[in-house]
Motif scaffolding. Structure first.
Motif, mmCIF file in Angstrom:
data_model
loop_
_atom_site.group_PDB
_atom_site.id
_atom_site.type_symbol
_atom_site.label_atom_id
_atom_site.label_comp_id
_atom_site.label_asym_id
_atom_site.label_seq_id
_atom_site.Cartn_x
_atom_site.Cartn_y
_atom_site.Cartn_z
ATOM 1 N N LEU A 1 28.201 -13.315 0.514
ATOM 2 C CA LEU A 1 28.484 -14.188 -0.626
ATOM 3 C C LEU A 1 29.945 -14.616 -0.627
ATOM 4 O O LEU A 1 30.257 -15.771 -0.936
ATOM 5 C CB LEU A 1 28.128 -13.465 -1.926
ATOM 6 N N LEU A 2 30.851 -13.704 -0.266
ATOM 7 C CA LEU A 2 32.270 -14.055 -0.168
ATOM 8 C C LEU A 2 32.471 -15.202 0.819
ATOM 9 O O LEU A 2 33.237 -16.135 0.544
ATOM 10 C CB LEU A 2 33.082 -12.831 0.253
ATOM 11 N N CYS A 3 31.798 -15.153 1.953
ATOM 12 C CA CYS A 3 31.913 -16.241 2.936
ATOM 13 C C CYS A 3 31.457 -17.565 2.330
ATOM 14 O O CYS A 3 32.075 -18.613 2.572
ATOM 15 C CB CYS A 3 31.089 -15.923 4.174
ATOM 16 N N LYS B 1 38.027 -36.600 0.360
ATOM 17 C CA LYS B 1 38.910 -36.826 -0.763
ATOM 18 C C LYS B 1 39.012 -35.530 -1.563
ATOM 19 O O LYS B 1 38.139 -34.666 -1.446
ATOM 20 C CB LYS B 1 38.385 -37.969 -1.638
ATOM 21 N N PRO B 2 40.056 -35.360 -2.372
ATOM 22 C CA PRO B 2 40.201 -34.121 -3.131
ATOM 23 C C PRO B 2 38.991 -33.869 -4.030
ATOM 24 O O PRO B 2 38.414 -34.798 -4.594
ATOM 25 C CB PRO B 2 41.475 -34.379 -3.969
ATOM 26 N N VAL B 3 38.582 -32.623 -4.117
ATOM 27 C CA VAL B 3 37.462 -32.235 -4.968
ATOM 28 C C VAL B 3 38.021 -31.667 -6.266
ATOM 29 O O VAL B 3 38.916 -30.822 -6.249
ATOM 30 C CB VAL B 3 36.583 -31.184 -4.263
ATOM 31 N N ASP B 4 37.515 -32.132 -7.390
ATOM 32 C CA ASP B 4 38.054 -31.676 -8.670
ATOM 33 C C ASP B 4 37.424 -30.344 -9.071
ATOM 34 O O ASP B 4 36.439 -29.883 -8.487
ATOM 35 C CB ASP B 4 37.863 -32.732 -9.757
ATOM 36 N N SER B 5 38.006 -29.706 -10.080
ATOM 37 C CA SER B 5 37.562 -28.376 -10.490
ATOM 38 C C SER B 5 36.142 -28.401 -11.034
ATOM 39 O O SER B 5 35.380 -27.444 -10.832
ATOM 40 C CB SER B 5 38.529 -27.805 -11.532
ATOM 41 N N GLN B 6 35.762 -29.467 -11.709
ATOM 42 C CA GLN B 6 34.408 -29.547 -12.243
ATOM 43 C C GLN B 6 33.375 -29.512 -11.119
ATOM 44 O O GLN B 6 32.369 -28.806 -11.204
ATOM 45 C CB GLN B 6 34.234 -30.819 -13.065
ATOM 46 N N THR B 7 33.638 -30.239 -10.046
ATOM 47 C CA THR B 7 32.721 -30.246 -8.907
ATOM 48 C C THR B 7 32.651 -28.873 -8.261
ATOM 49 O O THR B 7 31.561 -28.383 -7.905
ATOM 50 C CB THR B 7 33.164 -31.290 -7.874
ATOM 51 N N LEU B 8 33.805 -28.208 -8.086
ATOM 52 C CA LEU B 8 33.806 -26.873 -7.497
ATOM 53 C C LEU B 8 33.031 -25.889 -8.367
ATOM 54 O O LEU B 8 32.281 -25.048 -7.853
ATOM 55 C CB LEU B 8 35.236 -26.390 -7.289
ATOM 56 N N ASN B 9 33.178 -25.989 -9.682
ATOM 57 C CA ASN B 9 32.435 -25.097 -10.570
ATOM 58 C C ASN B 9 30.935 -25.366 -10.512
ATOM 59 O O ASN B 9 30.126 -24.431 -10.593
ATOM 60 C CB ASN B 9 32.955 -25.227 -12.006
ATOM 61 N N GLN B 10 30.548 -26.608 -10.364
ATOM 62 C CA GLN B 10 29.133 -26.927 -10.222
ATOM 63 C C GLN B 10 28.569 -26.313 -8.946
ATOM 64 O O GLN B 10 27.447 -25.791 -8.931
ATOM 65 C CB GLN B 10 28.937 -28.448 -10.216
ATOM 66 N N ARG B 11 29.348 -26.368 -7.884
ATOM 67 C CA ARG B 11 28.907 -25.789 -6.611
ATOM 68 C C ARG B 11 28.848 -24.270 -6.695
ATOM 69 O O ARG B 11 27.931 -23.641 -6.144
ATOM 70 C CB ARG B 11 29.833 -26.236 -5.486
ATOM 71 N N LEU B 12 29.822 -23.662 -7.373
ATOM 72 C CA LEU B 12 29.783 -22.213 -7.558
ATOM 73 C C LEU B 12 28.583 -21.809 -8.407
ATOM 74 O O LEU B 12 27.913 -20.808 -8.116
ATOM 75 C CB LEU B 12 31.075 -21.719 -8.212
ATOM 76 N N ARG B 13 28.303 -22.565 -9.447
ATOM 77 C CA ARG B 13 27.146 -22.255 -10.297
ATOM 78 C C ARG B 13 25.856 -22.281 -9.485
ATOM 79 O O ARG B 13 25.010 -21.393 -9.616
ATOM 80 C CB ARG B 13 27.055 -23.239 -11.461
ATOM 81 N N ALA B 14 25.708 -23.300 -8.643
ATOM 82 C CA ALA B 14 24.510 -23.381 -7.797
ATOM 83 C C ALA B 14 24.441 -22.199 -6.829
ATOM 84 O O ALA B 14 23.361 -21.622 -6.607
ATOM 85 C CB ALA B 14 24.508 -24.701 -7.028
ATOM 86 N N LEU B 15 25.584 -21.823 -6.258
ATOM 87 C CA LEU B 15 25.623 -20.695 -5.334
ATOM 88 C C LEU B 15 25.252 -19.397 -6.029
ATOM 89 O O LEU B 15 24.366 -18.656 -5.575
ATOM 90 C CB LEU B 15 27.017 -20.577 -4.718
ATOM 91 N N TYR B 16 25.919 -19.099 -7.145
ATOM 92 C CA TYR B 16 25.661 -17.847 -7.844
ATOM 93 C C TYR B 16 24.222 -17.773 -8.345
ATOM 94 O O TYR B 16 23.566 -16.732 -8.251
ATOM 95 C CB TYR B 16 26.631 -17.691 -9.014
ATOM 96 N N SER B 17 23.731 -18.878 -8.894
ATOM 97 C CA SER B 17 22.365 -18.882 -9.423
ATOM 98 C C SER B 17 21.346 -18.628 -8.323
ATOM 99 O O SER B 17 20.349 -17.934 -8.531
ATOM 100 C CB SER B 17 22.069 -20.222 -10.113
ATOM 101 N N GLN C 1 21.857 -16.855 -5.638
ATOM 102 C CA GLN C 1 22.001 -15.496 -5.102
ATOM 103 C C GLN C 1 21.651 -14.407 -6.110
ATOM 104 O O GLN C 1 21.424 -13.254 -5.731
ATOM 105 C CB GLN C 1 23.442 -15.282 -4.624
ATOM 106 N N LEU C 2 21.611 -14.747 -7.390
ATOM 107 C CA LEU C 2 21.412 -13.726 -8.423
ATOM 108 C C LEU C 2 20.112 -12.940 -8.277
ATOM 109 O O LEU C 2 20.118 -11.705 -8.418
ATOM 110 C CB LEU C 2 21.488 -14.358 -9.810
ATOM 111 N N PRO C 3 18.967 -13.580 -7.998
ATOM 112 C CA PRO C 3 17.738 -12.782 -7.867
ATOM 113 C C PRO C 3 17.841 -11.684 -6.808
ATOM 114 O O PRO C 3 17.399 -10.550 -7.038
ATOM 115 C CB PRO C 3 16.685 -13.836 -7.490
ATOM 116 N N GLU C 4 18.444 -12.005 -5.652
ATOM 117 C CA GLU C 4 18.594 -10.998 -4.606
ATOM 118 C C GLU C 4 19.594 -9.922 -5.018
ATOM 119 O O GLU C 4 19.378 -8.724 -4.749
ATOM 120 C CB GLU C 4 19.030 -11.652 -3.294
#
Length: 252
Positions: free
Chosen positions: A160-162, A7-23, A25-28
């Motif tokens: 990270l881009l991938c 089903k379509p993913v809303d922007s809030q969910t995508l931002n939550q996933r990006l936050r988890a990804l960035y967080s 990767q940040l230490p490395e």
């Protein structure tokens, strides 16, 4: 590789996933930067995206990938990952909101091309309805990093881009440079060398290429920097129109 969502993913969910990804990767990223630069002064980034509802609702979801930022929020090592995420995504939204308020078609070829391709797909309000990132997530004095800092961060940034692509699930990725410095790392990451598992196909000589790799699960194109189109025969508008027509034809 991404799979179709049920089903379509809303922007809030995508931002939550990006936050988890960035967080995650940040230490490395911080380690690579501090270990490979004699000073962190004048380093900006890392660049982080924020998804607006307009992107989710767009008829064609476009991700534009530039070279590096031209100045951004300063790089810091003395804050928690969540604070870095908040500060750097705020830089993205502040920039987008400011540009949205002032944009009137008078921008550089870089911005004009993004708007023109967006319009070709019926994407309105392109500043919010498309996403933007960079091959290098950092800049130094508003320019491309160099030396050990550049060489030892680029593969991490391309990996990270991938992961970003997997999260935001664009319909198309457009890389806006054929700079040899970046192409070397693209060739390495995506297997575009002669004996690799990727393929770069020339569509318009020296101006537009199609990229295929197991690490790029969506249609991906690479083109010369839009500013270069100004200096080719026919000028910016004619060359931009030709590139856009070829992309649209390829994707039809």
């Amino acid at each position: 590789m991404q799979t179709p969502a049920s089903k379509p993913v809303d922007s809030q969910t995508l931002n939550q996933r990006l936050r988890a990804l960035y967080s995650s990767q940040l230490p490395e990223i911080q380690r690579l930067i501090t270990n490979n630069s004699p000073t962190i002064e004048h380093i900006h980034g890392p660049f982080m995206m924020h998804v607006y509802p307009e992107y989710v609702q767009a008829p064609k979801k476009l991700l534009f990938v530039g070279m590096e930022t031209y100045g951004w929020a300063p790089f810091r090592t003395d804050e928690a990952a969540e604070e870095t995420y908040r500060r750097l995504t705020e830089a993205y939204t502040n920039f987008t909101e400011q540009e949205h308020a002032q944009y009137a078609g008078r921008k550089s070829p870089y911005w004009r091309f993004m708007e023109m391709l967006s319009q070709a797909y019926g994407v309105e309000n392109f500043l919010k309805a498309t996403l933007r990132t960079n091959l290098s997530k950092i800049d130094v004095n508003k320019g491309r990093p160099s030396g050990k800092l550049y060489d030892n961060t680029m593969q991490a940034f391309l990996a990270l881009l991938c992961q970003e692509i997997e999260v935001i699930q664009p319909d198309m990725v457009i890389i806006l440079t054929t700079d040899p410095n970046y192409c070397w790392h693209l060739n390495e990451q995506f297997g575009f060398w002669k004996d690799g598992n990727g393929r770069r196909s020339e569509i318009i000589a020296k101006r537009l290429f199609r990229l295929e790799s197991p690490k790029l699960p969506v249609p991906t194109y690479q083109m010369c920097h839009p500013n270069r189109l100004r200096f080719l025969r026919g000028g910016f508008k004619n060359n931009a129109d030709e590139i856009i027509q070829e992309i649209v034809l390829e994707m039809s």
